[in-house]
Design a protein around this motif. Structure first.
Motif, PDB file in Angstrom:
ATOM      1  N   SER A 176      44.573  36.119  32.659  1.00  0.00           N
ATOM      2  CA  SER A 176      43.932  37.360  33.075  1.00  0.00           C
ATOM      3  C   SER A 176      44.966  38.434  33.393  1.00  0.00           C
ATOM      4  CB  SER A 176      43.080  37.124  34.331  1.00  0.00           C
ATOM      5  OG  SER A 176      42.049  36.198  34.090  1.00  0.00           O
ATOM      6  N   LEU A 177      44.562  39.674  33.219  1.00  0.00           N
ATOM      7  CA  LEU A 177      45.334  40.834  33.634  1.00  0.00           C
ATOM      8  C   LEU A 177      44.362  41.892  34.116  1.00  0.00           C
ATOM      9  CD1 LEU A 177      47.994  41.370  30.788  1.00  0.00           C
ATOM     10  CD2 LEU A 177      48.477  40.722  33.152  1.00  0.00           C
ATOM     11  N   ARG A 178      44.829  42.735  35.029  1.00  0.00           N
ATOM     12  CA  ARG A 178      44.044  43.894  35.428  1.00  0.00           C
ATOM     13  C   ARG A 178      44.863  45.150  35.176  1.00  0.00           C
ATOM     14  NH1 ARG A 178      41.364  46.060  41.098  1.00  0.00           N
ATOM     15  NH2 ARG A 178      43.533  46.587  41.591  1.00  0.00           N
ATOM     16  N   LEU A 179      44.305  46.017  34.337  1.00  0.00           N
ATOM     17  CA  LEU A 179      44.924  47.308  34.071  1.00  0.00           C
ATOM     18  C   LEU A 179      44.363  48.340  35.029  1.00  0.00           C
ATOM     19  CD1 LEU A 179      44.820  47.389  30.159  1.00  0.00           C
ATOM     20  CD2 LEU A 179      46.527  46.361  31.678  1.00  0.00           C
ATOM     21  N   SER A 180      45.223  49.251  35.442  1.00  0.00           N
ATOM     22  CA  SER A 180      44.814  50.339  36.317  1.00  0.00           C
ATOM     23  C   SER A 180      45.120  51.673  35.654  1.00  0.00           C
ATOM     24  CB  SER A 180      45.561  50.266  37.658  1.00  0.00           C
ATOM     25  OG  SER A 180      45.286  49.053  38.328  1.00  0.00           O
ATOM     26  N   CYS A 181      44.330  52.673  35.991  1.00  0.00           N
ATOM     27  CA  CYS A 181      44.530  54.018  35.471  1.00  0.00           C
ATOM     28  C   CYS A 181      44.387  54.998  36.625  1.00  0.00           C
ATOM     29  CB  CYS A 181      43.513  54.327  34.385  1.00  0.00           C
ATOM     30  SG  CYS A 181      43.637  55.993  33.700  1.00  0.00           S
ATOM     31  N   ALA A 182      45.484  55.646  36.966  1.00  0.00           N
ATOM     32  CA  ALA A 182      45.474  56.655  38.022  1.00  0.00           C
ATOM     33  C   ALA A 182      45.180  58.014  37.404  1.00  0.00           C
ATOM     34  CB  ALA A 182      46.811  56.664  38.738  1.00  0.00           C
ATOM     35  N   ALA A 183      44.115  58.650  37.864  1.00  0.00           N
ATOM     36  CA  ALA A 183      43.677  59.927  37.313  1.00  0.00           C
ATOM     37  C   ALA A 183      43.921  61.049  38.314  1.00  0.00           C
ATOM     38  CB  ALA A 183      42.195  59.868  36.951  1.00  0.00           C
ATOM     39  N   SER A 184      44.391  62.178  37.825  1.00  0.00           N
ATOM     40  CA  SER A 184      44.630  63.318  38.715  1.00  0.00           C
ATOM     41  C   SER A 184      44.443  64.610  37.948  1.00  0.00           C
ATOM     42  CB  SER A 184      46.051  63.249  39.289  1.00  0.00           C
ATOM     43  OG  SER A 184      47.022  63.325  38.265  1.00  0.00           O
TER      44      SER A 184
ATOM     45  N   MET B 260      40.716  56.159  40.658  1.00  0.00           N
ATOM     46  CA  MET B 260      41.332  55.067  39.899  1.00  0.00           C
ATOM     47  C   MET B 260      40.303  54.421  38.977  1.00  0.00           C
ATOM     48  SD  MET B 260      44.555  54.677  40.740  1.00  0.00           S
ATOM     49  CE  MET B 260      44.847  53.027  40.106  1.00  0.00           C
ATOM     50  N   GLY B 261      40.741  54.062  37.805  1.00  0.00           N
ATOM     51  CA  GLY B 261      39.942  53.264  36.885  1.00  0.00           C
ATOM     52  C   GLY B 261      40.622  51.927  36.657  1.00  0.00           C
ATOM     53  N   TYR B 262      39.812  50.911  36.324  1.00  0.00           N
ATOM     54  CA  TYR B 262      40.355  49.569  36.159  1.00  0.00           C
ATOM     55  C   TYR B 262      39.738  48.890  34.939  1.00  0.00           C
ATOM     56  CZ  TYR B 262      41.484  50.417  41.060  1.00  0.00           C
ATOM     57  OH  TYR B 262      41.942  50.969  42.225  1.00  0.00           O
ATOM     58  N   LEU B 263      40.519  47.997  34.358  1.00  0.00           N
ATOM     59  CA  LEU B 263      39.991  47.125  33.305  1.00  0.00           C
ATOM     60  C   LEU B 263      40.441  45.711  33.641  1.00  0.00           C
ATOM     61  CD1 LEU B 263      38.389  47.068  30.626  1.00  0.00           C
ATOM     62  CD2 LEU B 263      40.614  47.040  29.453  1.00  0.00           C
ATOM     63  N   GLN B 264      39.523  44.899  34.124  1.00  0.00           N
ATOM     64  CA  GLN B 264      39.799  43.502  34.406  1.00  0.00           C
ATOM     65  C   GLN B 264      39.594  42.703  33.135  1.00  0.00           C
ATOM     66  OE1 GLN B 264      40.862  41.917  37.333  1.00  0.00           O
ATOM     67  NE2 GLN B 264      41.044  40.116  36.013  1.00  0.00           N
ATOM     68  N   MET B 265      40.627  42.014  32.707  1.00  0.00           N
ATOM     69  CA  MET B 265      40.580  41.279  31.453  1.00  0.00           C
ATOM     70  C   MET B 265      40.765  39.789  31.732  1.00  0.00           C
ATOM     71  SD  MET B 265      42.803  43.842  29.023  1.00  0.00           S
ATOM     72  CE  MET B 265      44.338  43.494  29.866  1.00  0.00           C
ATOM     73  N   ASN B 266      39.743  39.004  31.438  1.00  0.00           N
ATOM     74  CA  ASN B 266      39.783  37.557  31.636  1.00  0.00           C
ATOM     75  C   ASN B 266      39.677  36.842  30.293  1.00  0.00           C
ATOM     76  OD1 ASN B 266      39.791  38.007  34.453  1.00  0.00           O
ATOM     77  ND2 ASN B 266      37.552  37.969  34.537  1.00  0.00           N
ATOM     78  N   SER B 267      40.008  35.569  30.305  1.00  0.00           N
ATOM     79  CA  SER B 267      39.918  34.744  29.090  1.00  0.00           C
ATOM     80  C   SER B 267      40.588  35.435  27.906  1.00  0.00           C
ATOM     81  CB  SER B 267      38.448  34.431  28.768  1.00  0.00           C
ATOM     82  OG  SER B 267      37.826  33.764  29.835  1.00  0.00           O
ATOM     83  N   LEU B 268      41.778  35.921  28.131  1.00  0.00           N
ATOM     84  CA  LEU B 268      42.476  36.692  27.099  1.00  0.00           C
ATOM     85  C   LEU B 268      42.822  35.828  25.897  1.00  0.00           C
ATOM     86  CD1 LEU B 268      44.630  38.880  29.445  1.00  0.00           C
ATOM     87  CD2 LEU B 268      43.155  39.761  27.638  1.00  0.00           C
ATOM     88  N   LYS B 269      42.766  36.464  24.741  1.00  0.00           N
ATOM     89  CA  LYS B 269      43.036  35.814  23.458  1.00  0.00           C
ATOM     90  C   LYS B 269      44.204  36.509  22.770  1.00  0.00           C
ATOM     91  CE  LYS B 269      38.053  35.063  22.869  1.00  0.00           C
ATOM     92  NZ  LYS B 269      36.883  35.323  21.977  1.00  0.00           N
ATOM     93  N   PRO B 270      44.879  35.828  21.873  1.00  0.00           N
ATOM     94  CA  PRO B 270      45.985  36.483  21.151  1.00  0.00           C
ATOM     95  C   PRO B 270      45.547  37.760  20.445  1.00  0.00           C
ATOM     96  CG  PRO B 270      46.086  34.124  20.844  1.00  0.00           C
ATOM     97  CD  PRO B 270      44.813  34.384  21.590  1.00  0.00           C
ATOM     98  N   GLU B 271      44.319  37.807  19.978  1.00  0.00           N
ATOM     99  CA  GLU B 271      43.843  39.001  19.285  1.00  0.00           C
ATOM    100  C   GLU B 271      43.600  40.182  20.225  1.00  0.00           C
ATOM    101  OE1 GLU B 271      42.576  35.903  19.078  1.00  0.00           O
ATOM    102  OE2 GLU B 271      40.367  35.937  18.927  1.00  0.00           O
ATOM    103  N   ASP B 272      43.729  39.975  21.518  1.00  0.00           N
ATOM    104  CA  ASP B 272      43.663  41.084  22.470  1.00  0.00           C
ATOM    105  C   ASP B 272      44.999  41.789  22.605  1.00  0.00           C
ATOM    106  OD1 ASP B 272      41.611  38.971  24.500  1.00  0.00           O
ATOM    107  OD2 ASP B 272      40.929  40.661  23.266  1.00  0.00           O
ATOM    108  N   THR B 273      46.036  41.260  21.988  1.00  0.00           N
ATOM    109  CA  THR B 273      47.352  41.872  22.058  1.00  0.00           C
ATOM    110  C   THR B 273      47.342  43.274  21.445  1.00  0.00           C
ATOM    111  OG1 THR B 273      48.510  39.744  22.000  1.00  0.00           O
ATOM    112  CG2 THR B 273      49.744  41.677  21.269  1.00  0.00           C
TER     113      THR B 273
END
Length: 123
Positions: A17-25, A78-91
């Motif tokens: 898993s990874l969580r991406l964050s996006c700071a908006a201003s 802030m925006g977020y994208l929680q990514m679970n069960s990641l696969k190689p094709e998500d690269t």
């Protein structure tokens, strides 16, 4: 001027898993949609997920449904994208984007973009 800054990318093993964050201003985002897109080498930029800033309505591409969750924190811009069960094709390089008055899935509809963050899924 709207600024978007992504963080949280990296390398992870399949199933991780990874969580991406996006700071908006730069302005008030009440009428905006925030989206996440990704682009793998040699491929077109593709839609991943989006969320309306005001109402929190979400849209996902089929390949990530049930694995990824988009969210936003209005108080923190802030925006977020929680990514679970990641696969190689998500690269891919993942981009945060924002736009007023559009809630579709085409990257051409988004006015503002972050610089991107690399996500690599590999064993």
């Amino acid at each position: 001027q709207v600024q978007l800054v992504e963080s949280g990318g990296g390398m992870v093993q399949p199933g991780g898993s990874l969580r991406l964050s996006c700071a908006a201003s730069g302005r008030t985002f009440s009428a905006y949609t925030m989206g996440w897109f990704r682009q793998a080498p040699g491929k077109e930029r593709e839609f991943v997920a989006s969320i309306t800033w005001s109402g929190g309505s979400t849209t996902y591409t089929d390949s990530v449904k049930g694995r990824f969750t988009i969210s936003r924190d209005k108080a923190k811009n802030m925006g977020y994208l929680q990514m679970n069960s990641l696969k190689p094709e998500d690269t891919a390089v993942y981009y945060c984007a924002a736009t007023p008055g559009y809630s579709g899935t085409s990257y051409r509809g988004y006015a503002y973009w972050g610089q991107g963050t690399q996500v690599t899924v590999s064993s």
